[in-house]
Motif scaffolding. Structure first.
Motif, PDB file in Angstrom:
ATOM      1  N   ASP A  41       2.987  70.939  86.865  1.00 44.64           N
ATOM      2  CA  ASP A  41       3.058  70.161  88.096  1.00 44.64           C
ATOM      3  C   ASP A  41       4.468  69.679  88.422  1.00 44.64           C
ATOM      4  O   ASP A  41       4.942  69.849  89.538  1.00 44.64           O
ATOM      5  N   ILE A  42       5.181  69.097  87.459  1.00 49.80           N
ATOM      6  CA  ILE A  42       6.465  68.459  87.733  1.00 49.80           C
ATOM      7  C   ILE A  42       7.511  68.919  86.727  1.00 49.80           C
ATOM      8  O   ILE A  42       7.294  68.808  85.508  1.00 49.80           O
ATOM      9  N   MET A  43       8.638  69.413  87.220  1.00 49.13           N
ATOM     10  CA  MET A  43       9.738  69.738  86.325  1.00 49.13           C
ATOM     11  C   MET A  43      10.242  68.430  85.710  1.00 49.13           C
ATOM     12  O   MET A  43      10.469  67.454  86.419  1.00 49.13           O
ATOM     13  N   GLY A  44      10.378  68.414  84.408  1.00 43.37           N
ATOM     14  CA  GLY A  44      10.823  67.213  83.708  1.00 43.37           C
ATOM     15  C   GLY A  44       9.687  66.348  83.213  1.00 43.37           C
ATOM     16  O   GLY A  44       9.914  65.400  82.460  1.00 43.37           O
TER      17      GLY A  44
ATOM     18  N   ASN B  43      10.093  78.566  69.475  1.00 48.41           N
ATOM     19  CA  ASN B  43       9.430  79.775  68.971  1.00 48.41           C
ATOM     20  C   ASN B  43      10.081  81.061  69.473  1.00 48.41           C
ATOM     21  O   ASN B  43       9.560  82.142  69.235  1.00 48.41           O
ATOM     22  N   ASN B  44      11.200  80.918  70.166  1.00 47.08           N
ATOM     23  CA  ASN B  44      11.958  82.065  70.664  1.00 47.08           C
ATOM     24  C   ASN B  44      11.054  83.061  71.411  1.00 47.08           C
ATOM     25  O   ASN B  44      11.024  84.244  71.098  1.00 47.08           O
ATOM     26  N   LYS B  45      10.299  82.548  72.372  1.00 48.63           N
ATOM     27  CA  LYS B  45       9.328  83.355  73.117  1.00 48.63           C
ATOM     28  C   LYS B  45       9.909  83.822  74.443  1.00 48.63           C
ATOM     29  O   LYS B  45      10.067  83.042  75.377  1.00 48.63           O
ATOM     30  N   SER B  46      10.230  85.096  74.542  1.00 46.99           N
ATOM     31  CA  SER B  46      10.745  85.642  75.792  1.00 46.99           C
ATOM     32  C   SER B  46       9.613  86.148  76.681  1.00 46.99           C
ATOM     33  O   SER B  46       9.857  86.520  77.835  1.00 46.99           O
ATOM     34  N   ASN B  47       8.393  86.152  76.162  1.00 42.65           N
ATOM     35  CA  ASN B  47       7.252  86.638  76.933  1.00 42.65           C
ATOM     36  C   ASN B  47       6.432  85.505  77.552  1.00 42.65           C
ATOM     37  O   ASN B  47       5.278  85.680  77.914  1.00 42.65           O
ATOM     38  N   ILE B  48       7.060  84.328  77.687  1.00 36.73           N
ATOM     39  CA  ILE B  48       6.435  83.190  78.358  1.00 36.73           C
ATOM     40  C   ILE B  48       7.395  82.711  79.440  1.00 36.73           C
ATOM     41  O   ILE B  48       8.583  82.541  79.192  1.00 36.73           O
ATOM     42  N   LYS B  49       6.869  82.490  80.641  1.00 36.06           N
ATOM     43  CA  LYS B  49       7.648  81.945  81.754  1.00 36.06           C
ATOM     44  C   LYS B  49       6.932  80.707  82.277  1.00 36.06           C
ATOM     45  O   LYS B  49       5.706  80.586  82.169  1.00 36.06           O
ATOM     46  N   ILE B  50       7.697  79.788  82.847  1.00 35.76           N
ATOM     47  CA  ILE B  50       7.146  78.554  83.413  1.00 35.76           C
ATOM     48  C   ILE B  50       7.523  78.470  84.892  1.00 35.76           C
ATOM     49  O   ILE B  50       8.678  78.685  85.250  1.00 35.76           O
ATOM     50  N   ILE B  51       6.537  78.144  85.707  1.00 34.82           N
ATOM     51  CA  ILE B  51       6.772  77.813  87.113  1.00 34.82           C
ATOM     52  C   ILE B  51       6.367  76.358  87.298  1.00 34.82           C
ATOM     53  O   ILE B  51       5.261  75.968  86.931  1.00 34.82           O
ATOM     54  N   THR B  52       7.274  75.563  87.865  1.00 33.05           N
ATOM     55  CA  THR B  52       6.968  74.161  88.138  1.00 33.05           C
ATOM     56  C   THR B  52       6.623  73.984  89.613  1.00 33.05           C
ATOM     57  O   THR B  52       6.892  74.859  90.433  1.00 33.05           O
ATOM     58  N   GLY B  53       6.033  72.845  89.944  1.00 35.59           N
ATOM     59  CA  GLY B  53       5.657  72.577  91.325  1.00 35.59           C
ATOM     60  C   GLY B  53       4.454  73.375  91.763  1.00 35.59           C
ATOM     61  O   GLY B  53       4.365  73.813  92.905  1.00 35.59           O
TER      62      GLY B  53
END
Length: 129
Positions: free
Chosen positions: A64-67, A81-91
């Motif tokens: 929901d909120i960045m930060g 965990n050095n995960k390059s196969n995870i992305k985050i979208i905020t908002g």
């Protein structure tokens, strides 16, 4: 296949999932984790992300909120965990979750799915005056 995780402060994420199911039907590749207690949340998030990364080629997290805590703990998990196969979208908003969910059946590339979700989210913000 890519898995989606929607996480937020309180019940926002569950409400979005209820609306998603009403509009686009159930999808067994979309998961929810609400933040209401810091100590439990960090443990639950770690457990959920360990599970998702073992079953999916990629994971897209909507927060929901960045930060805010859901973002911070998700980002910390990726770094630790050095995960390059995870992305985050905020908002997060409902149109981006709907479009990302519908695209899961045809899109195997995590970066492409991120772009689909962000474009849908941006396109859905309008002023009707």
């Amino acid at each position: 296949m890519i898995g989606l995780l929607v996480t937020s402060h309180g019940d926002l994420c569950q409400g979005m999932m209820n609306s998603l199911a009403m509009i686009a039907g159930e999808n067994h590749n979309v998961f929810v984790l609400k933040f209401d207690d810091y100590n439990n949340y960090k443990e639950e998030l770690t457990k959920k992300l360990n599970e998702l990364t073992s079953h999916y080629n990629g994971v897209l997290i909507f927060t929901d909120i960045m930060g805010g805590t859901p973002f911070n703990e998700s980002y910390k998990y990726i770094r630790e965990n050095n995960k390059s196969n995870i992305k985050i979208i905020t908002g997060v908003n409902l149109p981006m979750i709907i479009e990302a969910t519908l695209a899961l059946s045809r899109e195997e590339n995590l970066n492409n799915l991120v772009n689909i979700a962000i474009e849908a989210g941006r396109d859905s913000i309008n002023c009707v005056c």
